[in-house]
Design a protein around this motif. Structure first.
Motif, short mmCIF file in Angstrom:
data_model
loop_
_atom_site.label_atom_id
_atom_site.label_comp_id
_atom_site.label_asym_id
_atom_site.label_seq_id
_atom_site.Cartn_x
_atom_site.Cartn_y
_atom_site.Cartn_z
N LEU A 283 0.63 -1.32 0.09
CA LEU A 283 -0.04 0.06 -0.08
C LEU A 283 0.84 1.31 0.01
CD1 LEU A 283 -2.61 -0.64 2.45
CD2 LEU A 283 -2.84 -1.56 -0.03
N ALA A 284 1.88 1.22 -0.40
CA ALA A 284 2.81 2.22 -0.47
C ALA A 284 2.13 3.20 -0.94
CB ALA A 284 4.27 2.18 -1.60
N GLY A 285 2.58 4.58 -0.91
CA GLY A 285 1.78 5.43 -1.46
C GLY A 285 0.09 5.83 -1.09
N ALA A 286 -0.27 5.33 0.00
CA ALA A 286 -1.86 5.71 0.95
C ALA A 286 -1.17 6.19 2.00
CB ALA A 286 -2.30 4.29 0.86
N ALA A 287 -2.87 7.11 2.51
CA ALA A 287 -2.23 8.04 3.61
C ALA A 287 -2.32 7.12 4.68
CB ALA A 287 -3.35 9.20 3.65
N LEU A 288 -1.38 7.41 5.73
CA LEU A 288 -1.26 6.85 7.05
C LEU A 288 -2.23 7.41 7.77
CD1 LEU A 288 2.43 6.90 7.21
CD2 LEU A 288 0.88 4.84 7.74
N ASP A 289 -2.94 6.82 8.71
CA ASP A 289 -3.55 7.22 10.20
C ASP A 289 -3.40 8.12 10.85
OD1 ASP A 289 -5.11 5.30 8.87
OD2 ASP A 289 -5.51 4.49 11.22
N ALA A 290 -1.97 8.27 11.39
CA ALA A 290 -1.65 9.64 12.44
C ALA A 290 0.08 9.33 12.51
CB ALA A 290 -2.42 9.16 13.98
N PHE A 332 -2.68 6.36 -5.59
CA PHE A 332 -3.57 6.21 -4.29
C PHE A 332 -5.31 5.83 -4.60
CE2 PHE A 332 -3.10 8.97 0.05
CZ PHE A 332 -2.72 9.37 -0.41
N SER A 333 -6.16 6.25 -5.82
CA SER A 333 -6.90 5.07 -6.59
C SER A 333 -7.00 3.71 -6.22
CB SER A 333 -7.49 5.74 -7.74
OG SER A 333 -7.68 7.02 -7.23
N SER A 334 -5.29 3.15 -7.24
CA SER A 334 -4.72 2.14 -7.32
C SER A 334 -5.37 1.52 -6.46
CB SER A 334 -3.70 1.40 -8.81
OG SER A 334 -3.59 0.33 -8.57
N SER A 335 -4.51 1.69 -5.56
CA SER A 335 -4.32 1.57 -3.77
C SER A 335 -5.49 0.77 -3.00
CB SER A 335 -2.79 2.20 -2.95
OG SER A 335 -2.42 2.43 -3.66
N CYS A 336 -6.21 1.95 -2.93
CA CYS A 336 -7.73 1.94 -2.73
C CYS A 336 -8.41 0.93 -2.68
CB CYS A 336 -8.10 3.18 -2.06
SG CYS A 336 -7.98 4.60 -1.71
N ALA A 337 -8.82 0.57 -5.16
CA ALA A 337 -9.58 -0.22 -4.86
C ALA A 337 -9.07 -1.66 -5.12
CB ALA A 337 -9.07 0.66 -6.39
N ASN A 338 -7.83 -1.60 -5.09
CA ASN A 338 -6.96 -3.41 -5.17
C ASN A 338 -6.87 -3.73 -3.16
OD1 ASN A 338 -5.86 -3.06 -7.54
ND2 ASN A 338 -4.31 -2.07 -7.07
#
Length: 361
Positions: A283-290, A332-338
């Motif tokens: 999930l590299a490229g996605a936003a972390l929680d905190a 981002f879209s690809s990470s979320c979708a997958n």
């Protein structure tokens, strides 16, 4: 097209309560609702906003308008009689008997106002104008600290500056700011309220207390006396909220022409870009929680909502001509979708660890 005609009808059929009305608050990992669980005003208001918003974006919208009308009727069950809305009811629409569920939270009220303002664009009426005005007056009267102008947690807090009072949170301020901007865009002028002026005043107040100019980030919490909150609460920065604030600041700039707001938005995005993005793993490229202001990771997980906010901010930046935003948005879209596909229909988290996290406030 697939979202509107395939996924959306299936999802609405899954979350709708054919017996009690409204929608269920949560689905389990298999996408099954709990028909006996309590229902929160937050979920019902968010659903009214979602249905009304989708109806305005869709030509073939009769079904969505009807669903929104039913949802508006459900929301009325939560009214306390003073312009406020209680936190939760039973699945049958009755009081739960718990004190906390009878309270009106400033966070929830912001979404009620957001929903009512959006529904008013589709179904304007004098009754709805009064409800909007009553909700706003109740926020001013019961959920605003007269000493600072900041929102308080709920209408059960008698002294928001007391040492044992709840921490002051940026989140309800951000969402009330969003509701004001939405009411302005929806042209809720019949109420005689200058929504854009209210948005500007609230934004200035919130940034005064929650914007950390040194790091270029938004604090999640401050102490009741407005000093730095103790421990991790005072250090906590959520990348999703940095992007969300940036999106809203750009939205206000579009309405008002105040270009200075774009500079603050750019600082928030730069902080989140620099520290708040996962750099390794599937999930590299996605936003972390905190994270902390220095970029240390506080929560090494990835909820779905921060990805949504990041994509919205990236889309605005791409439209403004910022280089590399198209590629970042696709990533981002690809990470979320997958990851969402692997996690299941009702997932709220892109899991990097064995724990499963539900939605944050």
């Amino acid at each position: 097209m697939r979202f509107r005609h395939d996924w959306l009808p299936q999802w609405l059929a899954r979350v709708g309560d054919p017996v009690g009305g409204g929608v269920f608050d949560a689905l389990d990992a298999q996408g099954r609702p709990d028909p006996l669980a309590d229902k929160t005003v937050l979920t019902q208001a968010r659903m009214l906003f979602t249905l009304a918003h989708l109806a305005m974006l869709t030509e073939d919208n009769a079904t969505l308008v009807q669903a929104a009308a039913r949802q508006y009727g459900v929301l009325a069950r939560y009214r306390k009689g003073n312009g406020l809305y209680c936190r939760a009811l039973t699945h049958a629409g009755q009081p739960t008997g718990r004190v906390a569920d009878g309270l009106a939270r400033s966070y929830d009220q912001s979404f009620v106002l957001l929903a009512l303002a959006t529904w008013a664009r589709l179904s304007p009426s004098a009754v709805l104008d009064r409800e909007i005005a009553d909700c706003l007056a109740a926020i001013d009267r019961h959920l605003t600290d007269p000493a600072t102008g900041l929102l308080i947690e709920d209408d059960g807090v008698s002294d928001p500056a007391a040492p044992d009072a709840p921490l002051r949170s940026q989140n309800p301020h951000m969402h009330l700011y969003e509701a004001y901007l939405q009411a302005h865009e929806m042209a809720c002028g019949e109420t005689g309220i200058d929504w854009l002026a209210r948005a500007a005043d609230l934004r200035a107040l919130a940034l005064r207390h929650f914007f950390d100019a040194q790091s270029g980030s938004i604090r999640e919490w401050v102490a009741p006396d407005l000093s730095q909150a103790p421990g991790d609460a005072g250090l906590r920065r959520e990348p999703g909220h940095q992007y969300e604030w940036a999106w809203l600041l750009n939205r206000e700039a579009d309405f008002s022409g105040d270009g200075r707001l774009r500079g603050i938005a750019a600082k928030l995005c730069a902080f989140a870009d620099r520290h708040g993005i996962a750099t390794d793993g599937p999930l590299a490229g996605a936003a972390l929680d905190a994270i902390t202001p220095a970029g240390a990771v506080l929560e090494n997980n990835l909820l779905l909502w921060p990805q949504t906010e990041a994509i919205k901010a990236f889309a605005i930046r791409h439209s403004a001509g910022e280089a590399a935003m198209a590629r970042a948005r696709r990533r981002f879209s690809s990470s979320c979708a997958n990851a969402g596909s692997r996690a299941g229909f009702g997932a709220t988290s892109l899991r990097r660890t064995p724990r499963f996290f539900g939605p944050r406030r």
